[in-house]
Design an enzyme around this catalytic site. Sequence first.
Site, PDB file in Angstrom:
ATOM      1  N   LYS A   1       0.875  -1.178   0.000  1.00  0.00           N
ATOM      2  CA  LYS A   1       0.000   0.000   0.000  1.00  0.00           C
ATOM      3  C   LYS A   1       0.909   1.223   0.000  1.00  0.00           C
ATOM      4  O   LYS A   1       1.908   1.245   0.732  1.00  0.00           O
ATOM      5  CB  LYS A   1      -0.879  -0.032   1.253  1.00  0.00           C
ATOM      6  CG  LYS A   1      -1.853   1.134   1.376  1.00  0.00           C
ATOM      7  CD  LYS A   1      -2.710   1.014   2.642  1.00  0.00           C
ATOM      8  CE  LYS A   1      -3.777   2.096   2.727  1.00  0.00           C
ATOM      9  NZ  LYS A   1      -4.614   1.956   3.942  1.00  0.00           N
TER      10      LYS A   1
ATOM     11  N   SER B   1      -9.521   2.014   2.908  1.00  0.00           N
ATOM     12  CA  SER B   1      -8.624   2.741   2.048  1.00  0.00           C
ATOM     13  C   SER B   1      -7.601   1.863   1.325  1.00  0.00           C
ATOM     14  O   SER B   1      -6.978   2.337   0.374  1.00  0.00           O
ATOM     15  CB  SER B   1      -7.873   3.807   2.855  1.00  0.00           C
ATOM     16  OG  SER B   1      -7.079   3.190   3.847  1.00  0.00           O
TER      17      SER B   1
ATOM     18  N   SER C   1      -9.786  -0.243   7.190  1.00  0.00           N
ATOM     19  CA  SER C   1      -9.198  -0.188   5.847  1.00  0.00           C
ATOM     20  C   SER C   1      -8.501  -1.443   5.338  1.00  0.00           C
ATOM     21  O   SER C   1      -8.089  -1.475   4.174  1.00  0.00           O
ATOM     22  CB  SER C   1      -8.229   0.983   5.754  1.00  0.00           C
ATOM     23  OG  SER C   1      -8.947   2.167   5.551  1.00  0.00           O
TER      24      SER C   1
END
Length: 494
Positions: free
Chosen positions: A76, A151, A175
């Site tokens: 990420k 996210s 997330s």
Amino acid sequence: MGVAALGRALAARELSSAEAVQALLARAQVHQNLGAYLHVDADAALAAARAVDGRRANLGKGETLGPLAGVPIAHKDIFVTTGAPTTAGSKMLAGYASPFAATVVERLAAAGAVSLGKLNCDEFAMGSSNENSAFGPTRNPWDVTRVPGGSSGGSAAAVAARLLPAATGTDTGGSIRQPASFSGITGIKPTYGVCSRWGMVAFASSLDQAGPLARSAEDCALLLSAMSGFDARDATSAERPPQDFHAQMLAARAGASAGKPLAGLRIGLPKEFFPAALAADVNGAVRAALAEFEKLGATLVDVSLPRTELSIPVYYIIAPAEASSNLSRFDGVRYGHRAAAYSDLLDMYKKSRAEGFGPEVKRRIMIGAYVLSHGYYDAYYLQAQKLRRMIADDFQQCFRQCDVIAGPVAPTVAWKLGEQGDDPVKAYLADIFTLPASLAGLPGMSVPAGSGEGGMPVGLQLIGNYFREGELLHAAHAFQQATDFHARAPEGFR
Ligand code: GLN
């Protein structure tokens, strides 16, 4: 192949890491339209893969490499990396080159995992749909007109589309769990303090935790073992010996038998996690999954988390408060975006921040500054902190009656891109089932549990007591041995 299977194939020299990396780079190219990657580092990935292949070729008799050696992953884009740029999904950090790498990144590299690059995410991890990324949305491979969740949306979409066997993510209020649920994969957010936050771009420091997204509980266990562990550079890192989550996942329960691997496991169902407003398709899939757990020997018990609804205002005070403080470092002076034209120093700060941050980030900075300000602090921030403690205490009441807590991850399946329009509160409300465990610092997991409306995946959430990741992974693994939801791939990505 998933992580475990690919690790075995690499160990058996059925293919090389360089071949696996090449195949996945080509696949990433073909599926660029998903918007999963923000940066692909083909040269670095191939060099790292060849280095692992070289080490394998030179192994002495009886020597082995670890289970992640040569396995492709990606991070990420909230983890800082050397080599690849780090943006946190924000224009503020476009092109930023970190002088150091995050602990999680370093540990996975030390375990031999090969990073292909950086994955899309909501700006500074603020969001539930990946639509808040400054670099465009990520699409859900199950239906490209829908969001993958957020996210950690790029991480979830990449694993669901079989662009990668696994990826890293972070979870502040859901997330990891919510994008795993929306994308039909498995993800775990460990207990706060299990993974180091060193080198994770900070959103809300008292909530931020790293974790893996992969196809199965087994694959997550392999990654989490490598990612986790004490780190003196993170003051909130839990001081405990290294954990073998894979061994914990496999360890048989006392009283278990072949057909009843979960005999004696008490699963608590909070009544607040099954409200009348819960979408019927989500309710149906979650209930069917729970019936499967019963077949495996678990018993279901009714419990209550009476402050579940309050988690939303509590989280949306505490997280923005911490964000407003954390994001004050982006002032255009030392790093990040700097406005091209300004009249004086204050104007430079103002213009740099006005240009660099997106609307959701600005909203949170303003909310956070407000709830922390003199005159409002007691009414909002302090009150939220008190309720946070009560929410954590409610969980401890539940764990007197059960070993793990189960329910849905999200109230609906993945929504359509743009569907929530300009109403941020809609997205905030949809975080209701993931926020409580985040506020309490408890480990939580999302496990694929079938499908709902439009064939979209539904995730079952499992929440454990502090440091009981092994118990969650064990229960999820037993479920995945008996079902194939986690093995399903979207049409066109098999
Ligand atoms: N959806 C939540 C938010 O927008 C959680 C995000 C996260 O866990 N990083 O804050």
